[in-house]
Design a protein around this motif. Structure first.
Motif, PDB file in Angstrom:
ATOM      1  N   LEU A   2      26.136   9.330   1.786  1.00  0.00           N
ATOM      2  CA  LEU A   2      24.808   9.080   1.229  1.00  0.00           C
ATOM      3  C   LEU A   2      23.902  10.294   1.365  1.00  0.00           C
ATOM      4  N   GLY A   3      24.188  11.149   2.345  1.00  0.00           N
ATOM      5  CA  GLY A   3      23.376  12.354   2.526  1.00  0.00           C
ATOM      6  C   GLY A   3      21.925  12.066   2.826  1.00  0.00           C
ATOM      7  N   LEU A   4      21.668  11.053   3.655  1.00  0.00           N
ATOM      8  CA  LEU A   4      20.285  10.691   3.953  1.00  0.00           C
ATOM      9  C   LEU A   4      19.582  11.804   4.722  1.00  0.00           C
ATOM     10  N   PRO A   5      18.328  12.085   4.375  1.00  0.00           N
ATOM     11  CA  PRO A   5      17.589  13.139   5.077  1.00  0.00           C
ATOM     12  C   PRO A   5      17.034  12.625   6.400  1.00  0.00           C
ATOM     13  N   TYR A   6      16.690  13.542   7.284  1.00  0.00           N
ATOM     14  CA  TYR A   6      15.939  13.188   8.479  1.00  0.00           C
ATOM     15  C   TYR A   6      14.477  13.014   8.089  1.00  0.00           C
ATOM     16  N   PHE A   7      13.879  11.961   8.593  1.00  0.00           N
ATOM     17  CA  PHE A   7      12.480  11.674   8.258  1.00  0.00           C
ATOM     18  C   PHE A   7      11.568  12.593   9.048  1.00  0.00           C
ATOM     19  N   ASP A   8      10.784  13.390   8.349  1.00  0.00           N
ATOM     20  CA  ASP A   8       9.848  14.314   8.977  1.00  0.00           C
ATOM     21  C   ASP A   8       8.447  13.955   8.497  1.00  0.00           C
ATOM     22  N   PRO A   9       7.711  13.154   9.271  1.00  0.00           N
ATOM     23  CA  PRO A   9       6.404  12.694   8.784  1.00  0.00           C
ATOM     24  C   PRO A   9       5.437  13.821   8.517  1.00  0.00           C
ATOM     25  N   PHE A  10       5.518  14.900   9.293  1.00  0.00           N
ATOM     26  CA  PHE A  10       4.522  15.948   9.105  1.00  0.00           C
ATOM     27  C   PHE A  10       4.854  16.878   7.948  1.00  0.00           C
ATOM     28  N   ALA A  11       6.086  16.911   7.515  1.00  0.00           N
ATOM     29  CA  ALA A  11       6.378  17.585   6.250  1.00  0.00           C
ATOM     30  C   ALA A  11       5.654  16.854   5.125  1.00  0.00           C
ATOM     31  N   LYS A  12       5.632  15.527   5.206  1.00  0.00           N
ATOM     32  CA  LYS A  12       4.917  14.734   4.206  1.00  0.00           C
ATOM     33  C   LYS A  12       3.408  14.904   4.345  1.00  0.00           C
ATOM     34  N   VAL A  13       2.929  14.969   5.577  1.00  0.00           N
ATOM     35  CA  VAL A  13       1.496  15.155   5.794  1.00  0.00           C
ATOM     36  C   VAL A  13       1.022  16.493   5.231  1.00  0.00           C
ATOM     37  N   TRP A  14       1.755  17.591   5.555  1.00  0.00           N
ATOM     38  CA  TRP A  14       1.338  18.905   5.040  1.00  0.00           C
ATOM     39  C   TRP A  14       1.406  18.927   3.512  1.00  0.00           C
ATOM     40  N   SER A  15       2.437  18.301   2.952  1.00  0.00           N
ATOM     41  CA  SER A  15       2.540  18.225   1.489  1.00  0.00           C
ATOM     42  C   SER A  15       1.359  17.454   0.907  1.00  0.00           C
ATOM     43  N   GLY A  16       1.003  16.356   1.566  1.00  0.00           N
ATOM     44  CA  GLY A  16      -0.127  15.566   1.102  1.00  0.00           C
ATOM     45  C   GLY A  16      -1.441  16.320   1.181  1.00  0.00           C
ATOM     46  N   LEU A  17      -1.612  17.120   2.221  1.00  0.00           N
ATOM     47  CA  LEU A  17      -2.831  17.934   2.338  1.00  0.00           C
ATOM     48  C   LEU A  17      -2.910  18.970   1.225  1.00  0.00           C
ATOM     49  N   ASP A  73       0.858  -1.184   0.000  1.00  0.00           N
ATOM     50  CA  ASP A  73       0.000   0.000   0.000  1.00  0.00           C
ATOM     51  C   ASP A  73       0.890   1.228   0.000  1.00  0.00           C
ATOM     52  N   ALA A  74       0.775   2.020  -1.062  1.00  0.00           N
ATOM     53  CA  ALA A  74       1.658   3.168  -1.195  1.00  0.00           C
ATOM     54  C   ALA A  74       1.437   4.158  -0.083  1.00  0.00           C
ATOM     55  N   SER A  75       2.515   4.655   0.461  1.00  0.00           N
ATOM     56  CA  SER A  75       2.410   5.652   1.520  1.00  0.00           C
ATOM     57  C   SER A  75       3.288   6.853   1.233  1.00  0.00           C
ATOM     58  N   ASP A  76       3.785   6.929   0.018  1.00  0.00           N
ATOM     59  CA  ASP A  76       4.609   8.061  -0.372  1.00  0.00           C
ATOM     60  C   ASP A  76       3.719   9.278  -0.588  1.00  0.00           C
ATOM     61  N   LEU A  77       4.157  10.438  -0.095  1.00  0.00           N
ATOM     62  CA  LEU A  77       3.316  11.636  -0.179  1.00  0.00           C
ATOM     63  C   LEU A  77       3.873  12.687  -1.123  1.00  0.00           C
ATOM     64  N   MET A  95      -1.238   9.262   6.448  1.00  0.00           N
ATOM     65  CA  MET A  95      -0.360   9.415   5.291  1.00  0.00           C
ATOM     66  C   MET A  95      -0.830   8.554   4.127  1.00  0.00           C
ATOM     67  N   MET A  96      -1.230   7.322   4.424  1.00  0.00           N
ATOM     68  CA  MET A  96      -1.718   6.414   3.381  1.00  0.00           C
ATOM     69  C   MET A  96      -2.999   6.951   2.742  1.00  0.00           C
ATOM     70  N   THR A  97      -3.861   7.528   3.564  1.00  0.00           N
ATOM     71  CA  THR A  97      -5.133   8.058   3.066  1.00  0.00           C
ATOM     72  C   THR A  97      -4.914   9.309   2.215  1.00  0.00           C
ATOM     73  N   LEU A  98      -4.020  10.180   2.653  1.00  0.00           N
ATOM     74  CA  LEU A  98      -3.729  11.390   1.880  1.00  0.00           C
ATOM     75  C   LEU A  98      -3.146  11.042   0.517  1.00  0.00           C
ATOM     76  N   TRP A  99      -2.328  10.002   0.462  1.00  0.00           N
ATOM     77  CA  TRP A  99      -1.751   9.593  -0.824  1.00  0.00           C
ATOM     78  C   TRP A  99      -2.862   9.256  -1.817  1.00  0.00           C
ATOM     79  N   LEU A 100      -3.889   8.561  -1.340  1.00  0.00           N
ATOM     80  CA  LEU A 100      -5.017   8.245  -2.219  1.00  0.00           C
ATOM     81  C   LEU A 100      -5.780   9.504  -2.618  1.00  0.00           C
ATOM     82  N   GLY A 101      -5.883  10.457  -1.687  1.00  0.00           N
ATOM     83  CA  GLY A 101      -6.614  11.684  -1.970  1.00  0.00           C
ATOM     84  C   GLY A 101      -6.005  12.510  -3.073  1.00  0.00           C
TER      85      GLY A 101
END
Length: 314
Positions: A145-160, A4-8, A276-282
Motif C-alpha cells: 500500500l505504501g502508506l506514508p508516515y503521518f507528519d502533522p507539522f508538514a501539513k501545518v507548514w503547508s497550510g500556513l 469538519d474538513a481538516s485536510d491541509l 489544522m482545522m483552522t488553517l484549512w479554512l484560512g
C-alpha cells in the motif's frame, strides 16, 4: 453532524482548469468524468463541498468524489488501493466502483468512483465508530500500500503557506502558535501503539449502509502514526466544541477501550488538530465569505483562549 474538513492540501494551486473549487467548476468536472465511464450525471446530488466535492448519482448507485487538491493523484491512488485491500479483509468500508480504471484526472481534478452504500445520508453512532476504529487498528497493512508516515507539522507548514486573504497579524500569530505547538508535540509521550490510522476519524466519516451496518468512508487519509490521532477529533468535538453529548462520548470510550482525555498529551494534540482545522479554512478565506468569517472567529478564540462552543462544522 457534518465532517469538519481538516485536510491541509493546497486548494489554491493552479493546475489546468483547477484554479478555483466551486460548485460550478465541480459540476463541470462531474459531467466530463461521467462521460468517460458511460455514466449519466443528470440529477446528481451534491452531498459535500469541502476537501472533496462528493456527488451521489440519481441514475446509478454510484458516488463520485472530486478532490479539491489538484496534486492529490498519488494520495487518491493510495485511497483506491486501501479500499480494495479493506474489501479483501471484509472490513466495513466504502468500496470502489469495479470495472473502472481509477483515479482519473479530469480538467485538472482527481476523480474517483465509489459504490453508493445508502440511499439517504445516515451517520453511524459514536460507539459504532469506536468499534470500527478498534477493528481497524488491529489490522496489519501490507507494505504494497505504501502508506506514508503521518507528519502533522508538514501539513501545518503547508497550510500556513497556503493561507489566502488573511491579515498579516493573523498569519504571524498562527506561525508563532505553530512553532510553540511543534515544540510541545515533540515532547509528547504517546502511549497507544504506532500503526495504521484512518487519519480523519470522526462521526462524519462513519455512515450506515442499506443493511444498517456502520462503514468507514473517506479513505485518502490512511497513514502510519500513533493511534491517538484517530481518537482526537471525537474528544475535541465533545470536549471543546460540544458537538457530542457526554453519553455519546462515554459510549465511544467504552467501545474503543481508551479515553484520550485522560492522557496528559491530549491538550497539545487537540491544539494541533484545532490549528489544522483552522488553517484549512484560512486557505478559502479569499474566495468564501463564510469561510473567512469562521476563520477570523476561530483565530480570535484561539488567540484569547475563548470558547469554541460556537465553532461551526464545515
Amino acid at each position: 453532524m457534518v465532517s469538519d474538513a481538516s485536510d491541509l492540501s493546497d486548494g489554491g494551486a493552479s493546475h489546468g482548469d483547477a484554479t478555483e473549487f466551486t460548485e460550478q467548476s465541480a459540476e463541470a468536472v462531474l459531467r466530463d468524468a461521467c462521460s468517460t465511464v458511460d455514466l449519466d450525471p443528470s440529477g446528481a446530488e451534491l452531498l459535500r463541498l469541502g476537501s472533496n466535492a462528493v456527488y451521489r448519482l440519481s441514475t446509478a448507485p454510484v458516488v463520485v468524489r472530486i478532490a479539491r487538491d489538484p496534486e492529490s493523484l498519488e494520495s487518491m491512488r493510495r485511497a483506491v488501493g486501501v479500499a480494495r485491500w479493506l474489501e479483501t479483509e471484509d472490513f466495513p468500508a466504502t468500496r470502489v466502483l469495479s470495472g473502472v480504471e481509477q483515479p482519473s484526472v479530469i480538467r485538472g481534478r482527481v476523480v474517483t468512483f465509489w459504490e453508493n452504500a445508502q440511499d439517504a445520508e445516515e451517520y453511524a453512532r459514536l460507539d459504532e465508530l469506536a468499534d470500527l476504529l478498534r477493528r481497524l487498528h488491529w489490522l496489519e497493512e501490507p507494505e504494497s500500500l505504501g502508506l506514508p508516515y503521518f507528519d502533522p507539522f508538514a501539513k501545518v507548514w503547508s497550510g500556513l503557506r497556503a493561507l489566502d486573504g488573511v491579515t498579516a497579524e493573523d498569519r504571524t500569530f498562527l506561525e508563532e502558535r505553530a512553532e510553540k505547538l511543534r515544540k510541545g508535540y515533540d515532547a509528547l509521550d504517546f502511549v497507544l501503539p504506532f500503526g495504521l490510522i484512518h487519519g480523519d476519524a470522526n462521526i462524519g466519516n462513519a455512515l450506515r449502509d442499506r443493511d444498517g451496518r456502520a462503514i468507514l468512508i473517506d479513505l485518502d487519509g490512511f497513514a502510519l502514526a500513533h493511534r491517538e490521532w484517530d481518537l482526537v477529533l471525537t474528544s475535541l468535538y465533545y470536549d471543546r466544541f460540544g458537538w457530542h453529548t457526554r453519553a455519546e462520548y462515554e459510549s465511544f470510550v467504552h467501545h474503543y477501550g481508551f479515553d484520550l482525555m485522560n492522557w496528559p498529551g491530549y491538550p497539545v494534540l487537540a491544539d494541533v488538530r484545532e490549528l489544522m482545522m483552522t488553517l484549512w479554512l484560512g486557505q478559502q478565506a479569499a474566495t468564501s465569505t463564510k469561510s473567512a468569517r469562521e476563520f477570523a472567529h476561530r483565530v480570535e478564540a484561539i488567540r484569547t483562549n475563548g470558547s469554541r462552543r460556537d465553532w461551526k462544522p464545515f
